[in-house]
Design an enzyme around this catalytic site. Structure first.
Site, PDB file in Angstrom:
ATOM      1  N   ILE A   1       0.830  -1.205   0.000  1.00 53.69           N
ATOM      2  CA  ILE A   1       0.000   0.000   0.000  1.00 53.69           C
ATOM      3  C   ILE A   1       0.866   1.257   0.000  1.00 53.69           C
ATOM      4  O   ILE A   1       1.993   1.249   0.518  1.00 53.69           O
ATOM      5  CB  ILE A   1      -0.977  -0.019   1.212  1.00 53.69           C
ATOM      6  CG1 ILE A   1      -2.132   0.954   1.016  1.00 53.69           C
ATOM      7  CG2 ILE A   1      -0.225   0.198   2.531  1.00 53.69           C
ATOM      8  CD1 ILE A   1      -3.315   0.702   1.938  1.00 53.69           C
ATOM      9  N   CYS A   2       0.330   2.310  -0.607  1.00 54.70           N
ATOM     10  CA  CYS A   2       0.953   3.637  -0.577  1.00 54.70           C
ATOM     11  C   CYS A   2      -0.172   4.647  -0.363  1.00 54.70           C
ATOM     12  O   CYS A   2      -1.238   4.281   0.116  1.00 54.70           O
ATOM     13  CB  CYS A   2       1.733   3.905  -1.868  1.00 54.70           C
ATOM     14  SG  CYS A   2       0.698   4.032  -3.337  1.00 54.70           S
ATOM     15  N   ARG A   3       0.037   5.881  -0.712  1.00 58.75           N
ATOM     16  CA  ARG A   3      -0.994   6.905  -0.492  1.00 58.75           C
ATOM     17  C   ARG A   3      -2.194   6.712  -1.412  1.00 58.75           C
ATOM     18  O   ARG A   3      -3.330   6.731  -0.977  1.00 58.75           O
ATOM     19  CB  ARG A   3      -0.398   8.296  -0.683  1.00 58.75           C
ATOM     20  CG  ARG A   3      -1.387   9.418  -0.403  1.00 58.75           C
ATOM     21  CD  ARG A   3      -0.690  10.786  -0.468  1.00 58.75           C
ATOM     22  NE  ARG A   3      -1.625  11.836  -0.140  1.00 58.75           N
ATOM     23  CZ  ARG A   3      -2.329  12.502  -1.034  1.00 58.75           C
ATOM     24  NH1 ARG A   3      -2.211  12.234  -2.315  1.00 58.75           N
ATOM     25  NH2 ARG A   3      -3.154  13.449  -0.655  1.00 58.75           N
TER      26      ARG A   3
END
Length: 128
Positions: free
Chosen positions: A79-81
């Site tokens: 996951i990232c932003r």
């Protein structure tokens, strides 16, 4: 609103929560052994991250750093932003032999779905 996955190796935040054992009230349950890997930078992590996630910024992964020991050999939910960096990370990880998928909509979608986000002190966090 939930973003639908598009393309192989992409999952929704609901599926990510199921695979990693997260619930809206912040409790954990058996996640089937999946590791949640956050590939944002340290300042983003400190502002708000998912409880129990491991941090490995994409910049370090791209520079050749590999997974922390507790993630080795386990399926990864990345996951990232917003979902862009996590796609890049999944590409690097799968080329290196890891079993990895990324989360469509990233931390923004995770927080909008009411799933837990904490700051560096373990208090309610924000997505930076």
């Amino acid at each position: 609103m939930t973003t639908s996955p598009s393309g192989p190796g992409r999952i929704t935040v609901e599926e990510a929560a199921r695979r990693t054992g997260h619930t809206e009230d912040g409790t954990s349950r058996d996640g089937g052994g999946h590791v949640l890997l956050d590939v944002r930078e340290h300042d983003e992590w400190r502002a708000g991250h998912i409880p129990g996630a491991l941090l490995l910024p994409l910049s370090r992964l791209a520079a050749g750093e590999w997974l922390p020991g507790e993630a080795e050999g386990r399926p990864l939910v990345v996951i990232c932003r917003s979902g862009r960096r996590s796609q890049q990370a999944v590409d690097l990880l799968t080329r290196g032999g890891a079993d990895a998928v990324d989360v469509v909509g990233g931390m923004q979608e995770w927080a909008l779905s009411g799933l837990p986000v904490v700051d560096a002190q373990g208090l309610p966090g924000t997505v930076a």
